[in-house]
Design a protein around this motif. Structure first.
Motif, PDB file in Angstrom:
ATOM      1  N   LEU A 164      -1.405  17.594   5.908  1.00 33.44           N
ATOM      2  CA  LEU A 164      -0.016  17.684   5.371  1.00 33.44           C
ATOM      3  C   LEU A 164       0.746  16.623   4.618  1.00 33.44           C
ATOM      4  O   LEU A 164       1.422  16.689   3.505  1.00 33.44           O
ATOM      5  N   PHE A 165       0.700  15.254   5.345  1.00 31.30           N
ATOM      6  CA  PHE A 165       1.212  14.065   4.629  1.00 31.30           C
ATOM      7  C   PHE A 165       0.544  13.764   3.226  1.00 31.30           C
ATOM      8  O   PHE A 165       1.165  13.548   2.199  1.00 31.30           O
ATOM      9  N   LEU A 166      -0.697  14.252   2.993  1.00 29.33           N
ATOM     10  CA  LEU A 166      -1.428  14.112   1.614  1.00 29.33           C
ATOM     11  C   LEU A 166      -1.063  15.223   0.897  1.00 29.33           C
ATOM     12  O   LEU A 166      -1.357  15.350  -0.418  1.00 29.33           O
ATOM     13  N   GLY A 167      -0.397  16.269   1.150  1.00 32.16           N
ATOM     14  CA  GLY A 167       0.229  17.392   0.432  1.00 32.16           C
ATOM     15  C   GLY A 167      -1.123  18.344   0.361  1.00 32.16           C
ATOM     16  O   GLY A 167      -1.028  19.263  -0.667  1.00 32.16           O
ATOM     17  N   LEU A 168      -2.145  18.338   0.820  1.00 34.65           N
ATOM     18  CA  LEU A 168      -3.222  19.149   0.876  1.00 34.65           C
ATOM     19  C   LEU A 168      -3.219  20.652   1.639  1.00 34.65           C
ATOM     20  O   LEU A 168      -2.399  20.406   2.482  1.00 34.65           O
TER      21      LEU A 168
ATOM     22  N   VAL B  63      -2.862  -1.252   8.009  1.00 34.53           N
ATOM     23  CA  VAL B  63      -2.299  -0.289   7.132  1.00 34.53           C
ATOM     24  C   VAL B  63      -0.963   0.173   7.674  1.00 34.53           C
ATOM     25  O   VAL B  63       0.096   0.188   6.846  1.00 34.53           O
ATOM     26  N   HIS B  64      -0.982   0.614   8.845  1.00 32.19           N
ATOM     27  CA  HIS B  64       0.402   0.767   9.530  1.00 32.19           C
ATOM     28  C   HIS B  64       1.559  -0.429   9.650  1.00 32.19           C
ATOM     29  O   HIS B  64       2.673  -0.274   9.373  1.00 32.19           O
ATOM     30  N   GLY B  65       1.036  -1.625   9.746  1.00 36.23           N
ATOM     31  CA  GLY B  65       1.947  -2.741   9.903  1.00 36.23           C
ATOM     32  C   GLY B  65       2.423  -2.875   8.575  1.00 36.23           C
ATOM     33  O   GLY B  65       3.778  -3.435   8.427  1.00 36.23           O
ATOM     34  N   GLN B  66       1.817  -2.956   7.482  1.00 35.71           N
ATOM     35  CA  GLN B  66       2.400  -3.245   6.292  1.00 35.71           C
ATOM     36  C   GLN B  66       3.282  -2.181   5.663  1.00 35.71           C
ATOM     37  O   GLN B  66       4.500  -2.408   5.245  1.00 35.71           O
ATOM     38  N   ALA B  67       3.144  -0.990   6.105  1.00 34.81           N
ATOM     39  CA  ALA B  67       4.114   0.034   5.899  1.00 34.81           C
ATOM     40  C   ALA B  67       5.367  -0.144   7.067  1.00 34.81           C
ATOM     41  O   ALA B  67       6.408  -0.182   6.533  1.00 34.81           O
ATOM     42  N   LEU B  68       5.226  -0.464   8.210  1.00 38.70           N
ATOM     43  CA  LEU B  68       6.400  -0.843   9.075  1.00 38.70           C
ATOM     44  C   LEU B  68       7.125  -1.981   8.666  1.00 38.70           C
ATOM     45  O   LEU B  68       8.372  -2.069   8.877  1.00 38.70           O
TER      46      LEU B  68
ATOM     47  N   LEU C 185       0.720  -1.102  -0.153  1.00 42.20           N
ATOM     48  CA  LEU C 185      -0.192  -0.098  -0.056  1.00 42.20           C
ATOM     49  C   LEU C 185       0.823   1.245   0.056  1.00 42.20           C
ATOM     50  O   LEU C 185       1.959   1.420   0.681  1.00 42.20           O
ATOM     51  N   HIS C 186       0.631   2.204  -0.746  1.00 42.88           N
ATOM     52  CA  HIS C 186       1.074   3.396  -0.751  1.00 42.88           C
ATOM     53  C   HIS C 186       0.915   4.191   0.664  1.00 42.88           C
ATOM     54  O   HIS C 186      -0.035   4.087   1.206  1.00 42.88           O
ATOM     55  N   GLU C 187       1.955   4.998   1.052  1.00 45.54           N
ATOM     56  CA  GLU C 187       1.962   5.905   2.417  1.00 45.54           C
ATOM     57  C   GLU C 187       0.458   6.493   2.306  1.00 45.54           C
ATOM     58  O   GLU C 187       0.340   7.046   3.548  1.00 45.54           O
ATOM     59  N   ALA C 188       0.047   6.859   1.247  1.00 43.15           N
ATOM     60  CA  ALA C 188      -1.211   7.788   1.250  1.00 43.15           C
ATOM     61  C   ALA C 188      -2.285   6.895   2.074  1.00 43.15           C
ATOM     62  O   ALA C 188      -3.141   7.534   2.835  1.00 43.15           O
ATOM     63  N   TRP C 189      -2.242   5.548   2.153  1.00 36.99           N
ATOM     64  CA  TRP C 189      -3.178   4.893   2.882  1.00 36.99           C
ATOM     65  C   TRP C 189      -2.903   5.252   4.475  1.00 36.99           C
ATOM     66  O   TRP C 189      -3.845   5.128   5.371  1.00 36.99           O
TER      67      TRP C 189
END
Length: 194
Positions: free
Chosen positions: A190-194, A125-130, A88-92
């Motif tokens: 902020l993370f989404l760049g909005l 979601v967080h676990g797949q990123a970690l 998954l992209h960090e956007a998730w």
């Protein structure tokens, strides 16, 4: 505006959140340190876990919610480390912040099973990123990574819970849950760049 510029200048390095300078942990100590550091230096993960602790402190079955998050995050990280997880992209991760922000800001009370499912989904979601940081690691550093990950996530969530109890004891009328929701929502944007 200056605060936003400062945050944006700082976030890319923090948002990358890898304790071993992108090297796969090679020893058990490397794995442990990476597991302990990863959710702390990743400001998105840190904010989510603290806010989850605040929300759980005010919900029925609060401890079960936090356990659902931690267990789901470790399972997702293990799947990702084994090459079976979703990429998954960090956007998730940012979207998960928005969902938790909405829960903190909303006045609706969700059934415990729905809330537990949302905590588990956030954990996935967080676990797949970690888990991305330990893909290819040997068994010993991998096991140490998961131990560190479990310990630090439980400690961070417990800190959010304790913060909530402390604020409620001293300033019962302070809207900590709403403050956390607004902070989390702003960070997500902020993370989404909005």
């Amino acid at each position: 505006m200056p605060l936003r510029i400062l945050l944006l200048a700082w976030l890319p390095a923090a948002h990358a959140h890898h304790a071993m300078d992108y090297a796969t942990p090679a020893t058990a100590l490397d794995g442990l340190l990476s597991g302990l550091a990863h959710p702390v230096i990743g400001v998105d993960h840190l904010l989510f876990i603290v806010a989850a602790g605040v929300l759980a402190a005010q919900a029925r079955l609060g401890l079960a919610l936090l356990l659902a998050f931690v267990i789901a995050s470790v399972l997702a990280a293990a799947l990702r480390a084994a090459g079976a997880g979703l990429e998954l992209h960090e956007a998730w991760v940012a979207v998960s912040l928005l969902v938790l922000a909405a829960l903190l800001l909303g006045r609706a009370t969700l059934p415990p099973a729905v809330l537990a499912a949302l905590f588990a989904a956030g954990g996935m979601v967080h676990g797949q990123a970690l888990g991305a940081s330990v893909v290819g690691a040997e068994q010993s550093p991998l096991a140490a990574y998961f131990i560190g990950l479990i310990v630090v996530q439980c400690a961070i969530a417990a800190s959010g819970w304790a913060l909530c109890a402390w604020v409620r004891g001293r300033w019962p009328s302070m809207p900590l849950q709403r403050f956390m929701g607004a902070t989390l929502g702003g960070a997500a944007l902020l993370f989404l760049g909005l």
